[in-house]
Design an enzyme around this catalytic site. Structure first.
Site, PDB file in Angstrom:
ATOM      1  N   SER A 133       0.833  -1.201   0.000  1.00  0.00           N
ATOM      2  CA  SER A 133       0.000   0.000   0.000  1.00  0.00           C
ATOM      3  C   SER A 133       0.863   1.244   0.000  1.00  0.00           C
ATOM      4  CB  SER A 133      -0.846  -0.024   1.280  1.00  0.00           C
ATOM      5  OG  SER A 133      -1.405   1.237   1.527  1.00  0.00           O
ATOM      6  N   TYR A 188      -1.681  -1.086  10.965  1.00  0.00           N
ATOM      7  CA  TYR A 188      -1.913  -1.566   9.600  1.00  0.00           C
ATOM      8  C   TYR A 188      -0.693  -1.258   8.722  1.00  0.00           C
ATOM      9  CZ  TYR A 188      -3.600  -1.682   4.784  1.00  0.00           C
ATOM     10  OH  TYR A 188      -3.720  -1.929   3.440  1.00  0.00           O
ATOM     11  N   LYS A 238       2.130  -3.842   6.854  1.00  0.00           N
ATOM     12  CA  LYS A 238       2.501  -3.866   5.424  1.00  0.00           C
ATOM     13  C   LYS A 238       4.021  -3.736   5.278  1.00  0.00           C
ATOM     14  CE  LYS A 238      -1.466  -4.470   3.509  1.00  0.00           C
ATOM     15  NZ  LYS A 238      -1.738  -5.738   2.839  1.00  0.00           N
TER      16      LYS A 238
HETATM   17  P1  NAD Z   1     -11.026  -6.981   1.345  1.00  0.00           P
HETATM   18  O1  NAD Z   1     -11.218  -6.964   2.826  1.00  0.00           O
HETATM   19  O2  NAD Z   1     -12.198  -6.714   0.472  1.00  0.00           O
HETATM   20  O3  NAD Z   1     -10.353  -8.367   0.896  1.00  0.00           O
HETATM   21  C1  NAD Z   1      -9.513  -9.109   1.735  1.00  0.00           C
HETATM   22  C2  NAD Z   1     -10.039 -10.533   1.759  1.00  0.00           C
HETATM   23  O4  NAD Z   1      -9.202 -11.317   2.615  1.00  0.00           O
HETATM   24  C3  NAD Z   1     -11.464 -10.633   2.312  1.00  0.00           C
HETATM   25  O5  NAD Z   1     -12.266 -11.363   1.409  1.00  0.00           O
HETATM   26  C4  NAD Z   1     -11.302 -11.398   3.630  1.00  0.00           C
HETATM   27  O6  NAD Z   1     -12.422 -12.209   3.920  1.00  0.00           O
HETATM   28  C5  NAD Z   1     -10.035 -12.181   3.382  1.00  0.00           C
HETATM   29  N1  NAD Z   1      -9.292 -12.553   4.587  1.00  0.00           N
HETATM   30  C6  NAD Z   1      -8.996 -11.767   5.652  1.00  0.00           C
HETATM   31  N2  NAD Z   1      -8.292 -12.468   6.565  1.00  0.00           N
HETATM   32  C7  NAD Z   1      -8.122 -13.718   6.056  1.00  0.00           C
HETATM   33  C8  NAD Z   1      -7.482 -14.891   6.528  1.00  0.00           C
HETATM   34  N3  NAD Z   1      -6.862 -14.919   7.719  1.00  0.00           N
HETATM   35  N4  NAD Z   1      -7.505 -15.994   5.744  1.00  0.00           N
HETATM   36  C9  NAD Z   1      -8.138 -15.991   4.552  1.00  0.00           C
HETATM   37  N5  NAD Z   1      -8.770 -14.903   4.062  1.00  0.00           N
HETATM   38  C10 NAD Z   1      -8.757 -13.773   4.796  1.00  0.00           C
HETATM   39  O7  NAD Z   1      -9.840  -5.934   1.022  1.00  0.00           O
HETATM   40  P2  NAD Z   1      -9.338  -5.356  -0.367  1.00  0.00           P
HETATM   41  O8  NAD Z   1      -9.695  -3.914  -0.419  1.00  0.00           O
HETATM   42  O9  NAD Z   1      -9.741  -6.249  -1.468  1.00  0.00           O
HETATM   43  O10 NAD Z   1      -7.768  -5.436  -0.120  1.00  0.00           O
HETATM   44  C11 NAD Z   1      -7.001  -6.545  -0.552  1.00  0.00           C
HETATM   45  C12 NAD Z   1      -5.568  -6.333  -0.113  1.00  0.00           C
HETATM   46  O11 NAD Z   1      -5.087  -5.091  -0.639  1.00  0.00           O
HETATM   47  C13 NAD Z   1      -5.394  -6.245   1.399  1.00  0.00           C
HETATM   48  O12 NAD Z   1      -4.190  -6.892   1.748  1.00  0.00           O
HETATM   49  C14 NAD Z   1      -5.269  -4.752   1.645  1.00  0.00           C
HETATM   50  O13 NAD Z   1      -4.525  -4.460   2.802  1.00  0.00           O
HETATM   51  C15 NAD Z   1      -4.545  -4.289   0.399  1.00  0.00           C
HETATM   52  N6  NAD Z   1      -4.792  -2.864   0.075  1.00  0.00           N
HETATM   53  C16 NAD Z   1      -6.078  -2.405  -0.035  1.00  0.00           C
HETATM   54  C17 NAD Z   1      -6.299  -1.041  -0.299  1.00  0.00           C
HETATM   55  C18 NAD Z   1      -7.701  -0.500  -0.393  1.00  0.00           C
HETATM   56  O14 NAD Z   1      -7.862   0.731  -0.282  1.00  0.00           O
HETATM   57  N7  NAD Z   1      -8.725  -1.310  -0.624  1.00  0.00           N
HETATM   58  C19 NAD Z   1      -5.210  -0.169  -0.462  1.00  0.00           C
HETATM   59  C20 NAD Z   1      -3.915  -0.688  -0.359  1.00  0.00           C
HETATM   60  C21 NAD Z   1      -3.711  -2.046  -0.099  1.00  0.00           C
HETATM   61  N1  UFG Z   2     -12.349  11.689   3.245  1.00  0.00           N
HETATM   62  C1  UFG Z   2     -13.329  12.598   3.569  1.00  0.00           C
HETATM   63  N2  UFG Z   2     -14.499  12.110   4.082  1.00  0.00           N
HETATM   64  C2  UFG Z   2     -14.725  10.786   4.297  1.00  0.00           C
HETATM   65  C3  UFG Z   2     -13.708   9.864   3.954  1.00  0.00           C
HETATM   66  C4  UFG Z   2     -12.518  10.354   3.433  1.00  0.00           C
HETATM   67  O1  UFG Z   2     -13.159  13.806   3.405  1.00  0.00           O
HETATM   68  O2  UFG Z   2     -15.799  10.426   4.780  1.00  0.00           O
HETATM   69  C5  UFG Z   2     -11.087  12.184   2.640  1.00  0.00           C
HETATM   70  C6  UFG Z   2      -9.845  11.896   3.466  1.00  0.00           C
HETATM   71  O3  UFG Z   2      -9.651  12.895   4.422  1.00  0.00           O
HETATM   72  C7  UFG Z   2      -8.773  11.848   2.379  1.00  0.00           C
HETATM   73  C8  UFG Z   2      -9.520  11.299   1.157  1.00  0.00           C
HETATM   74  O4  UFG Z   2     -10.901  11.507   1.415  1.00  0.00           O
HETATM   75  O5  UFG Z   2      -8.348  13.162   2.067  1.00  0.00           O
HETATM   76  C9  UFG Z   2      -9.277   9.812   0.923  1.00  0.00           C
HETATM   77  O6  UFG Z   2      -9.566   9.094   2.128  1.00  0.00           O
HETATM   78  P1  UFG Z   2      -9.747   7.507   2.139  1.00  0.00           P
HETATM   79  O7  UFG Z   2     -10.115   7.128   3.535  1.00  0.00           O
HETATM   80  O8  UFG Z   2     -10.656   7.079   1.046  1.00  0.00           O
HETATM   81  O9  UFG Z   2      -8.304   6.963   1.746  1.00  0.00           O
HETATM   82  P2  UFG Z   2      -6.877   7.180   2.444  1.00  0.00           P
HETATM   83  O10 UFG Z   2      -6.014   7.871   1.437  1.00  0.00           O
HETATM   84  O11 UFG Z   2      -6.994   7.804   3.761  1.00  0.00           O
HETATM   85  O12 UFG Z   2      -6.384   5.687   2.670  1.00  0.00           O
HETATM   86  C10 UFG Z   2      -6.578   4.614   1.721  1.00  0.00           C
HETATM   87  C11 UFG Z   2      -6.711   3.314   2.476  1.00  0.00           C
HETATM   88  C12 UFG Z   2      -5.402   2.992   3.158  1.00  0.00           C
HETATM   89  C13 UFG Z   2      -4.303   2.978   2.132  1.00  0.00           C
HETATM   90  C14 UFG Z   2      -4.250   4.283   1.390  1.00  0.00           C
HETATM   91  C15 UFG Z   2      -3.223   4.243   0.287  1.00  0.00           C
HETATM   92  O13 UFG Z   2      -7.730   3.394   3.458  1.00  0.00           O
HETATM   93  O14 UFG Z   2      -5.467   1.720   3.743  1.00  0.00           O
HETATM   94  O15 UFG Z   2      -5.527   4.573   0.811  1.00  0.00           O
HETATM   95  O16 UFG Z   2      -3.439   3.118  -0.516  1.00  0.00           O
HETATM   96  F1  UFG Z   2      -3.126   2.794   2.758  1.00  0.00           F
END
Ligand code: NAD
Ligand code: UFG
Length: 336
Positions: free
Chosen positions: A123, A147, A151
């Protein structure tokens, strides 16, 4: 190629499964459904033909993972994990247990079965509060919450393993802000409870489930005072995994890429684009800055553009239109 997809029922995993099946791969999805529903698997199968075996189970169950890998899997894409920044400060042990111990369990199973390729969901959070933008992969790394630490720890562990095993291929993909949904409207993001992230929050205001958007901070040093992020369409992100696999499968080493568009969008710009695409009112009010937020964050994706021959092609209109299609076709998310 047969690939183990951990967390494949989740938001990014489900979209990646569709693209991998379309590209002709064979998939084994391992997910404990702690943050997803089995319906996502049905929808993946509906969108893409091809072999997909679903196993409900936990990545920390090393013998289960070894058993799955030993059935001719050649690579792992590792999405499974916990991902809510705020929650990670409340239950840090759960985050380290799932994200760090879970990855170690997977690594042990790969070692036991001779699987040598892993692509990991990292991330942009690993860049902490960057001193400048755009961010390149060689920027200093830091974390401010469990978190983010999890990572960083996993990046370190996988890098050490690649150093120790000259046959291992480790690709760390640092996602910026994944948003949007499959253009069919059949799969998308289905958060539990009130969303923390901007896009699902806006979607739920647009559909009338939430009354208004709180814009966290209007005094940032940005063009309109609100926070700027690099939002990337989840289908582009999914295709980035395919590109990483194509480039580095069986090519030993440790690779790291930013997956972003290279363009920043402010909170107000996102709200306005969504209101236009959905033709819905999206009331908002300014609220104090959210603790831990940074002013601006966007990627320099040129390393991935070159080495992976990959580029994010979908723009803001695609992101908001597809997110709205998913939300309006599935107002309650996936069925139970
Ligand atoms: P998500 O929660 O939708 O998907 C994660 C999946 O992993 C879920 O289906 C959950 O049931 C499964 N899971 C959790 N713990 C488990 C375990 N112990 N064993 C087996 N399955 C398990 O999340 P996502 O948004 O699809 O994110 C996927 C990956 O990308 C994550 O590692 C997350 O940290 C990373 N990531 C997400 C974002 C974002 O903004 N969505 C940004 C950066 C990185
Ligand atoms: N924001 C609002 N109102 C809300 C939610 C968010 O104004 O209700 C703003 C935040 O302040 C920020 C922007 O929208 O300026 C984006 O916020 P998000 O929560 O959507 O995303 P972040 O950038 O804070 O974080 C996300 C994931 C993290 C990841 C990161 C980079 O939540 O896990 O992107 O990948 F690490």
């Amino acid at each position: 190629m047969k690939i183990l997809i951990t967390g494949g029922a989740g938001y990014i995993g489900s979209h990646t499964c569709v693209e991998l099946l379309n590209a002709g791969h064979e998939l084994v999805v391992l997910d404990n459904l702690s943050n997803s529903k089995h319906a996502a698997i049905h929808r993946i199968r509906e969108l893409a033909a091809g072999p997909l075996e679903f196993v409900k189970g936990d990545i920390r169950d090393t013998s289960l993972v070894s058993n799955l890998l030993s059935q001719q899997c050649q690579a792992v894409i590792h999405f499974a994990g916990l991902k809510a920044v705020g929650e990670s400060t409340q239950i840090p042990a759960d985050y380290y247990e799932t994200n760090v111990s879970g990855t170690l369990s997977l690594a042990r199973a790969m070692d036991a079965t001779g699987v040598k390729t892993i692509v990991f969901s990292s991330s942009a959070t690993v860049y902490g509060d960057p001193s400048t933008v755009p961010i390149t992969e060689d920027f200093p790394l830091s974390a401010t919450n469990p978190y983010g630490w999890s990572k960083l720890m996993v990046e370190q562990i996988l890098s050490d393993l690649a150093q120790a095993d000259p046959k291992l291929s480790v690709t760390l993909l640092r996602y910026f802000n994944p948003v949007g949904a499959h253009p069919s409207g059949r799969i998308g993001e289905d958060p539990n409870g009130i969303p923390n992230n901007l896009m699902p929050y806006i979607s739920q205001v647009a559909i009338g489930k939430l009354p208004e958007l709180s814009v966290f901070g209007n005094d940032y040093p940005t063009r309109d005072g609100t926070g700027i992020r690099d939002y990337i369409h989840v289908v582009d992100l999914s295709l980035g995994h395919l590109a990483a696999l194509n480039a580095h499968h069986d090519q030993a080493g440790r690779y790291v890429y930013n997956l972003g568009t290279g363009h920043g969008v402010s909170v107000l710009e996102m709200r306005n684009a969504f209101a236009k695409a959905s033709e819905r009112e999206i009331p908002y009010r300014f609220a104090p800055r959210r603790p831990g937020d940074i002013a601006a964050c966007w990627a320099d994706p040129s390393l991935a553009n070159g080495a992976l021959n990959w580029r994010a092609e979908r723009g803001l209109l695609d992101m908001v239109s597809d997110a709205w299609k998913w939300q309006s076709m599935n107002p309650q998310g996936y069925p139970d």
